[in-house]
Design a protein around this motif. Sequence first.
Motif, mmCIF file in Angstrom:
data_model
loop_
_atom_site.group_PDB
_atom_site.id
_atom_site.type_symbol
_atom_site.label_atom_id
_atom_site.label_comp_id
_atom_site.label_asym_id
_atom_site.label_seq_id
_atom_site.Cartn_x
_atom_site.Cartn_y
_atom_site.Cartn_z
ATOM 1 N N LYS A 34 -38.505 25.118 16.708
ATOM 2 C CA LYS A 34 -38.750 25.740 18.011
ATOM 3 C C LYS A 34 -39.911 26.735 17.983
ATOM 4 O O LYS A 34 -40.007 27.537 17.051
ATOM 5 C CB LYS A 34 -37.478 26.479 18.424
ATOM 6 C CG LYS A 34 -37.209 26.494 19.896
ATOM 7 C CD LYS A 34 -35.986 27.308 20.244
ATOM 8 C CE LYS A 34 -34.693 26.610 19.918
ATOM 9 N NZ LYS A 34 -33.513 27.335 20.422
ATOM 10 N N TYR A 40 -43.876 30.195 23.588
ATOM 11 C CA TYR A 40 -43.472 29.278 24.658
ATOM 12 C C TYR A 40 -43.995 29.779 26.014
ATOM 13 O O TYR A 40 -44.593 29.022 26.774
ATOM 14 C CB TYR A 40 -41.942 29.168 24.683
ATOM 15 C CG TYR A 40 -41.387 28.165 25.660
ATOM 16 C CD1 TYR A 40 -41.612 26.794 25.522
ATOM 17 C CD2 TYR A 40 -40.609 28.577 26.747
ATOM 18 C CE1 TYR A 40 -41.089 25.870 26.421
ATOM 19 C CE2 TYR A 40 -40.079 27.663 27.641
ATOM 20 C CZ TYR A 40 -40.315 26.316 27.471
ATOM 21 O OH TYR A 40 -39.801 25.405 28.366
ATOM 22 N N ALA A 70 -42.008 23.703 23.818
ATOM 23 C CA ALA A 70 -40.902 24.307 23.062
ATOM 24 C C ALA A 70 -40.968 23.986 21.573
ATOM 25 O O ALA A 70 -40.313 24.645 20.775
ATOM 26 C CB ALA A 70 -39.567 23.831 23.632
#
Length: 81
Positions: A34, A40, A70
């Motif tokens: 992530k 992000y 992401a």
Amino acid sequence: MENICKRCFLLESGRDDTLKSIKEHIDRLSEKEKASDEEYRRRLEVCGGCDFLSGGVCLKCGCYPEFRAAFAGQKCPYKKW
Ligand code: SF4
């Protein structure tokens, strides 16, 4: 005919089912996979000002930027991030 919102993300386009599915997939990513929350947000800020964003889809590659951004290892196909 569906009204496509230019410069909108799924969140703003009312495509709640797709966004819910994307969020569920993102939640299942490991921390290593992530992107950080800060990264992000930075990526989505760039997408939000991009002419290729239309109705929550990147017209350059056909992805959902809210999903693609992401992933830590993903890149913008147009090298904007
Ligand atoms: S991923 Fe890149 S080309 Fe696609 S909308 Fe975002 S900034 Fe634009």
